[in-house]
Design a protein around this motif. Structure first.
Motif, PDB file in Angstrom:
ATOM      1  N   HIS A  13       0.863  -1.168   0.000  1.00 12.79           N
ATOM      2  CA  HIS A  13       0.000   0.000   0.000  1.00 12.79           C
ATOM      3  C   HIS A  13       0.897   1.214   0.000  1.00 12.79           C
ATOM      4  N   TYR A  14       0.512   2.213  -0.740  1.00 12.40           N
ATOM      5  CA  TYR A  14       1.307   3.425  -0.853  1.00 12.40           C
ATOM      6  C   TYR A  14       0.533   4.599  -0.281  1.00 12.40           C
ATOM      7  N   TYR A  15       1.257   5.483   0.352  1.00 14.15           N
ATOM      8  CA  TYR A  15       0.702   6.720   0.883  1.00 14.15           C
ATOM      9  C   TYR A  15       1.580   7.865   0.395  1.00 14.15           C
ATOM     10  N   ILE A  16       1.014   9.053   0.388  1.00 15.48           N
ATOM     11  CA  ILE A  16       1.773  10.252   0.073  1.00 15.48           C
ATOM     12  C   ILE A  16       1.804  11.101   1.335  1.00 15.48           C
ATOM     13  N   GLN A  17       2.994  11.269   1.899  1.00 13.49           N
ATOM     14  CA  GLN A  17       3.122  12.097   3.111  1.00 13.49           C
ATOM     15  C   GLN A  17       3.139  13.557   2.685  1.00 13.49           C
ATOM     16  N   VAL A  18       2.170  14.306   3.221  1.00  8.25           N
ATOM     17  CA  VAL A  18       2.048  15.721   2.856  1.00  8.25           C
ATOM     18  C   VAL A  18       2.630  16.647   3.912  1.00  8.25           C
ATOM     19  N   GLY A  19       2.925  16.112   5.091  1.00  4.20           N
ATOM     20  CA  GLY A  19       3.527  16.942   6.130  1.00  4.20           C
ATOM     21  C   GLY A  19       3.771  16.174   7.408  1.00  4.20           C
ATOM     22  N   ALA A  20       4.635  16.750   8.244  1.00  2.00           N
ATOM     23  CA  ALA A  20       4.906  16.217   9.580  1.00  2.00           C
ATOM     24  C   ALA A  20       4.790  17.401  10.535  1.00  2.00           C
ATOM     25  N   PHE A  21       3.907  17.276  11.500  1.00  2.00           N
ATOM     26  CA  PHE A  21       3.555  18.407  12.346  1.00  2.00           C
ATOM     27  C   PHE A  21       3.803  18.105  13.819  1.00  2.00           C
ATOM     28  N   THR A  22       4.196  19.119  14.560  1.00  2.00           N
ATOM     29  CA  THR A  22       4.304  18.972  16.013  1.00  2.00           C
ATOM     30  C   THR A  22       2.999  19.400  16.672  1.00  2.00           C
ATOM     31  N   ASP A  23       2.206  20.172  15.954  1.00  2.00           N
ATOM     32  CA  ASP A  23       0.917  20.650  16.458  1.00  2.00           C
ATOM     33  C   ASP A  23      -0.176  19.649  16.052  1.00  2.00           C
ATOM     34  N   HIS A  24      -0.715  18.936  17.030  1.00  2.00           N
ATOM     35  CA  HIS A  24      -1.717  17.893  16.768  1.00  2.00           C
ATOM     36  C   HIS A  24      -2.946  18.462  16.069  1.00  2.00           C
ATOM     37  N   ASP A  25      -3.416  19.632  16.484  1.00  2.00           N
ATOM     38  CA  ASP A  25      -4.617  20.218  15.876  1.00  2.00           C
ATOM     39  C   ASP A  25      -4.379  20.546  14.398  1.00  2.00           C
ATOM     40  N   ARG A  26      -3.213  21.069  14.081  1.00  2.00           N
ATOM     41  CA  ARG A  26      -2.892  21.385  12.684  1.00  2.00           C
ATOM     42  C   ARG A  26      -2.855  20.094  11.854  1.00  2.00           C
ATOM     43  N   ALA A  27      -2.230  19.063  12.383  1.00  2.00           N
ATOM     44  CA  ALA A  27      -2.171  17.779  11.690  1.00  2.00           C
ATOM     45  C   ALA A  27      -3.581  17.225  11.475  1.00  2.00           C
ATOM     46  N   GLN A  28      -4.424  17.337  12.470  1.00  2.00           N
ATOM     47  CA  GLN A  28      -5.804  16.847  12.378  1.00  2.00           C
ATOM     48  C   GLN A  28      -6.580  17.611  11.308  1.00  2.00           C
ATOM     49  N   ASN A  29      -6.366  18.921  11.206  1.00  2.00           N
ATOM     50  CA  ASN A  29      -7.038  19.725  10.182  1.00  2.00           C
ATOM     51  C   ASN A  29      -6.611  19.317   8.777  1.00  2.00           C
ATOM     52  N   VAL A  30      -5.301  19.067   8.590  1.00  2.00           N
ATOM     53  CA  VAL A  30      -4.812  18.635   7.280  1.00  2.00           C
ATOM     54  C   VAL A  30      -5.381  17.261   6.937  1.00  2.00           C
ATOM     55  N   LEU A  31      -5.408  16.370   7.903  1.00  2.00           N
ATOM     56  CA  LEU A  31      -5.971  15.041   7.699  1.00  2.00           C
ATOM     57  C   LEU A  31      -7.438  15.136   7.278  1.00  2.00           C
ATOM     58  N   GLN A  32      -8.205  15.942   7.963  1.00  2.00           N
ATOM     59  CA  GLN A  32      -9.615  16.122   7.638  1.00  2.00           C
ATOM     60  C   GLN A  32      -9.794  16.689   6.239  1.00  2.00           C
ATOM     61  N   SER A  33      -8.937  17.629   5.869  1.00  2.00           N
ATOM     62  CA  SER A  33      -8.995  18.222   4.537  1.00  2.00           C
ATOM     63  C   SER A  33      -8.717  17.173   3.456  1.00  2.00           C
ATOM     64  N   LEU A  34      -7.747  16.298   3.697  1.00  2.00           N
ATOM     65  CA  LEU A  34      -7.452  15.233   2.745  1.00  2.00           C
ATOM     66  C   LEU A  34      -8.643  14.300   2.584  1.00  2.00           C
ATOM     67  N   ARG A  35      -9.250  13.926   3.682  1.00  2.00           N
ATOM     68  CA  ARG A  35     -10.407  13.016   3.620  1.00  2.00           C
ATOM     69  C   ARG A  35     -11.579  13.659   2.891  1.00  2.00           C
ATOM     70  N   GLU A  36     -11.783  14.938   3.104  1.00  2.00           N
ATOM     71  CA  GLU A  36     -12.863  15.649   2.416  1.00  2.00           C
ATOM     72  C   GLU A  36     -12.567  15.807   0.929  1.00  2.00           C
ATOM     73  N   SER A  37     -11.287  15.759   0.556  1.00  2.00           N
ATOM     74  CA  SER A  37     -10.880  15.871  -0.851  1.00  2.00           C
ATOM     75  C   SER A  37     -10.924  14.532  -1.583  1.00  2.00           C
ATOM     76  N   GLY A  38     -11.354  13.470  -0.877  1.00  2.00           N
ATOM     77  CA  GLY A  38     -11.500  12.182  -1.521  1.00  2.00           C
ATOM     78  C   GLY A  38     -10.468  11.139  -1.128  1.00  2.00           C
ATOM     79  N   TYR A  39      -9.493  11.521  -0.353  1.00  2.00           N
ATOM     80  CA  TYR A  39      -8.488  10.563   0.118  1.00  2.00           C
ATOM     81  C   TYR A  39      -8.991   9.959   1.432  1.00  2.00           C
ATOM     82  N   LYS A  40      -9.987   9.107   1.312  1.00  2.00           N
ATOM     83  CA  LYS A  40     -10.722   8.582   2.478  1.00  2.00           C
ATOM     84  C   LYS A  40      -9.866   7.746   3.418  1.00  2.00           C
ATOM     85  N   GLU A  41      -8.851   7.093   2.898  1.00  2.00           N
ATOM     86  CA  GLU A  41      -8.006   6.224   3.726  1.00  2.00           C
ATOM     87  C   GLU A  41      -6.762   6.935   4.253  1.00  2.00           C
ATOM     88  N   SER A  42      -6.770   8.251   4.211  1.00  2.00           N
ATOM     89  CA  SER A  42      -5.634   9.015   4.736  1.00  2.00           C
ATOM     90  C   SER A  42      -5.471   8.737   6.214  1.00  2.00           C
TER      91      SER A  42
END
Length: 115
Positions: A41-70
């Motif tokens: 399985h392949y993933y594309i890493q879009v970032g590494a964050f120390t701020d959990h809330d920022r990471a969660q927002n990016v994750l949510q944005s990816l899922r809303e953009s169609g990357y459901k298994e992010s």
């Protein structure tokens, strides 16, 4: 004594030959077959964050953009906690590479990750 000196003396003239040899570059051939990658399985890493809330927002944005298994993977590097946000997942390299192009436009430097 003259005979010994003549036999052991250095030649009056030395001939130095120069030769340039061009080495062929080393080439490592890597062949990836569909069979070899069928279970990966392949993933594309879009970032590494120390701020959990920022990471969660990016994750949510990816899922809303169609990357459901992010996913978000928490790691510790030199004692510091990072949340790696990865879009995916993809079943083959061509699909992952296509996603890298579009995600790279939005997130900058992205990394292909395999599992």
């Amino acid at each position: 004594a003259t005979e010994i000196v003549a036999a052991t003396a250095a030649p009056a003239e030395e001939t130095v030959m120069e030769e340039t040899v061009q080495a062929a570059p080393e080439v490592e051939e890597i062949i990836i077959t569909e069979e070899a990658t069928a279970q990966a399985h392949y993933y594309i890493q879009v970032g590494a964050f120390t701020d959990h809330d920022r990471a969660q927002n990016v994750l949510q944005s990816l899922r809303e953009s169609g990357y459901k298994e992010s996913r978000m993977v928490e790691v510790s590097v030199n004692g510091q906690r990072f949340m790696r946000v990865q879009a995916g997942y993809f079943y083959n390299i061509p699909a992952a590479e296509d996603a890298m192009t579009s995600l790279g436009d939005e997130y900058g430097n992205v990394i292909l990750v395999t599992e």
